[in-house]
Write a protein that holds these residues in place. Structure first.
Motif, PDB file in Angstrom:
ATOM      1  N   ILE A  42       0.829  -1.214   0.000  1.00 59.09           N
ATOM      2  CA  ILE A  42       0.000   0.000   0.000  1.00 59.09           C
ATOM      3  C   ILE A  42       0.855   1.252   0.000  1.00 59.09           C
ATOM      4  O   ILE A  42       0.516   2.265  -0.625  1.00 59.09           O
ATOM      5  CB  ILE A  42      -0.946  -0.012   1.225  1.00 59.09           C
ATOM      6  CG1 ILE A  42      -1.907  -1.202   1.129  1.00 59.09           C
ATOM      7  CG2 ILE A  42      -1.719   1.284   1.318  1.00 59.09           C
ATOM      8  CD1 ILE A  42      -2.823  -1.344   2.325  1.00 59.09           C
ATOM      9  N   ILE A  43       1.998   1.199   0.661  1.00 58.66           N
ATOM     10  CA  ILE A  43       2.869   2.378   0.783  1.00 58.66           C
ATOM     11  C   ILE A  43       3.717   2.606  -0.458  1.00 58.66           C
ATOM     12  O   ILE A  43       4.431   3.588  -0.547  1.00 58.66           O
ATOM     13  CB  ILE A  43       3.787   2.238   2.009  1.00 58.66           C
ATOM     14  CG1 ILE A  43       4.682   0.998   1.863  1.00 58.66           C
ATOM     15  CG2 ILE A  43       2.977   2.185   3.295  1.00 58.66           C
ATOM     16  CD1 ILE A  43       5.699   0.857   2.970  1.00 58.66           C
ATOM     17  N   GLY A  44       3.646   1.715  -1.443  1.00 58.06           N
ATOM     18  CA  GLY A  44       4.449   1.839  -2.646  1.00 58.06           C
ATOM     19  C   GLY A  44       5.471   0.731  -2.752  1.00 58.06           C
ATOM     20  O   GLY A  44       5.355  -0.307  -2.094  1.00 58.06           O
ATOM     21  N   GLU A  45       6.482   0.943  -3.574  1.00 60.55           N
ATOM     22  CA  GLU A  45       7.497  -0.090  -3.753  1.00 60.55           C
ATOM     23  C   GLU A  45       8.304  -0.266  -2.473  1.00 60.55           C
ATOM     24  O   GLU A  45       8.784   0.705  -1.899  1.00 60.55           O
ATOM     25  CB  GLU A  45       8.440   0.260  -4.913  1.00 60.55           C
ATOM     26  CG  GLU A  45       9.432  -0.861  -5.225  1.00 60.55           C
ATOM     27  CD  GLU A  45      10.371  -0.527  -6.370  1.00 60.55           C
ATOM     28  OE1 GLU A  45      10.315  -1.222  -7.400  1.00 60.55           O
ATOM     29  OE2 GLU A  45      11.146   0.442  -6.234  1.00 60.55           O
ATOM     30  N   VAL A  46       8.458  -1.510  -2.054  1.00 53.76           N
ATOM     31  CA  VAL A  46       9.225  -1.795  -0.843  1.00 53.76           C
ATOM     32  C   VAL A  46      10.531  -2.512  -1.146  1.00 53.76           C
ATOM     33  O   VAL A  46      11.444  -2.533  -0.321  1.00 53.76           O
ATOM     34  CB  VAL A  46       8.394  -2.628   0.158  1.00 53.76           C
ATOM     35  CG1 VAL A  46       7.199  -1.830   0.650  1.00 53.76           C
ATOM     36  CG2 VAL A  46       7.941  -3.949  -0.466  1.00 53.76           C
TER      37      VAL A  46
END
Length: 269
Positions: free
Chosen positions: A104-108
């Motif tokens: 959800i927060i973007g690319e990890v």
């Protein structure tokens, strides 16, 4: 989502040679990573060792490509702890595997795998890992290489195991190719179209097990590719399950492999 889950996911994908199992995973439900049933022939099947079929007949149905782009979701289960991520995977045959892992927060995480190296950018913790590919053999065995990983991810049989000495059995509704190579018992189960549906590997000492099932095959320009891959491994007491569900598949298209490590990132040895 745990901080190291992105790294664990990639490591899990790479480490699957370390397992092997004679159990068939149930690939139809997202919540059944831990469930499996013994893989046995149907009662009405007739088991025959066939002479008119050779291993080349099964190789002819393998998914052949130059480049491949996959998008979808991954469910990772390590010792009964589950995590879900989105993945984009790009492959240039026999040369590079590029993976972007996002939440959800973007690319990890971003990963680049070649026959020689494994590189991982961990955006959650701001660090970077670079290792020779053979460091994976510390966790598996010396049979793990780039070609094995590539075959697992695209639903092809692992060619280094299959030979003219492999045993081929016909159960009417499916074929079974089996044998022993370098202390690893292998079983490849193919459907009636000779497309791989199940890979089972078990080390002779029973310490490591691997089971991979392929489902939801779709036809792309005459070639079949699995829409779902479910993998289950056991190494000692360590249990790992990974389920990949692809929503988009494209192949033989131009691909790029962007991989830039920010200068502020810590290098992890």
């Amino acid at each position: 989502m745990r901080k190291n889950i992105s790294i664990s996911l990639i490591i899990s994908l790479i480490l699957f040679l370390s397992a092997c199992s004679v159990k068939k995973s149930i690939p139809t439900t997202a919540n059944t990573l831990q469930d499996s049933v013994p893989y046995v022939a149907k009662i009405d099947s007739v088991k025959n060792e066939v002479k008119h079929i050779s291993v080349s007949d099964f190789r002819s149905t393998e998914f052949n490509f130059n480049t491949l782009v996959l998008k979808g979701k991954a469910k990772l289960n390590i010792d009964n702890k589950e995590n879900d991520v989105n993945i984009t995977m790009r492959i240039k045959k026999d040369e590079q595997i590029w993976v972007s892992v996002s939440a959800i927060i973007g690319e990890v995480a971003r990963v680049l795998i070649t026959p020689d190296t494994v590189k991982i950018i961990n955006r959650l913790e701001g660090n970077y890992i670079k290792k020779p590919f053979n460091f994976m053999q510390e966790y598996t065995n010396n049979q793990m290489d780039y070609s094995v990983l590539q075959s697992i991810l695209i639903g092809n049989s692992i060619q280094k195991f299959i030979s003219d000495n492999s045993k081929i059995e016909d159960f009417n509704s499916y074929f079974l190719v089996s044998g022993l190579t370098n202390d690893i018992n292998y079983k490849f189960t193919y459907n009636s179209l000779k497309r791989l549906e199940q890979t089972d590997l078990i080390e002779s000492n029973l310490e490591q097990e691997l089971s991979i099932s392929y489902a939801s095959h779709n036809v792309y320009n005459g070639l079949m590719f699995p829409g779902k891959i479910q993998m289950r491994s056991k190494a000692g007491k360590k249990l790992i399950g990974v389920q990949l569900q692809f929503s988009s598949i494209d192949y033989n298209v131009p691909v790029e492999f962007p991989f830039t490590v920010p200068s502020r990132y810590e290098v992890i040895n």
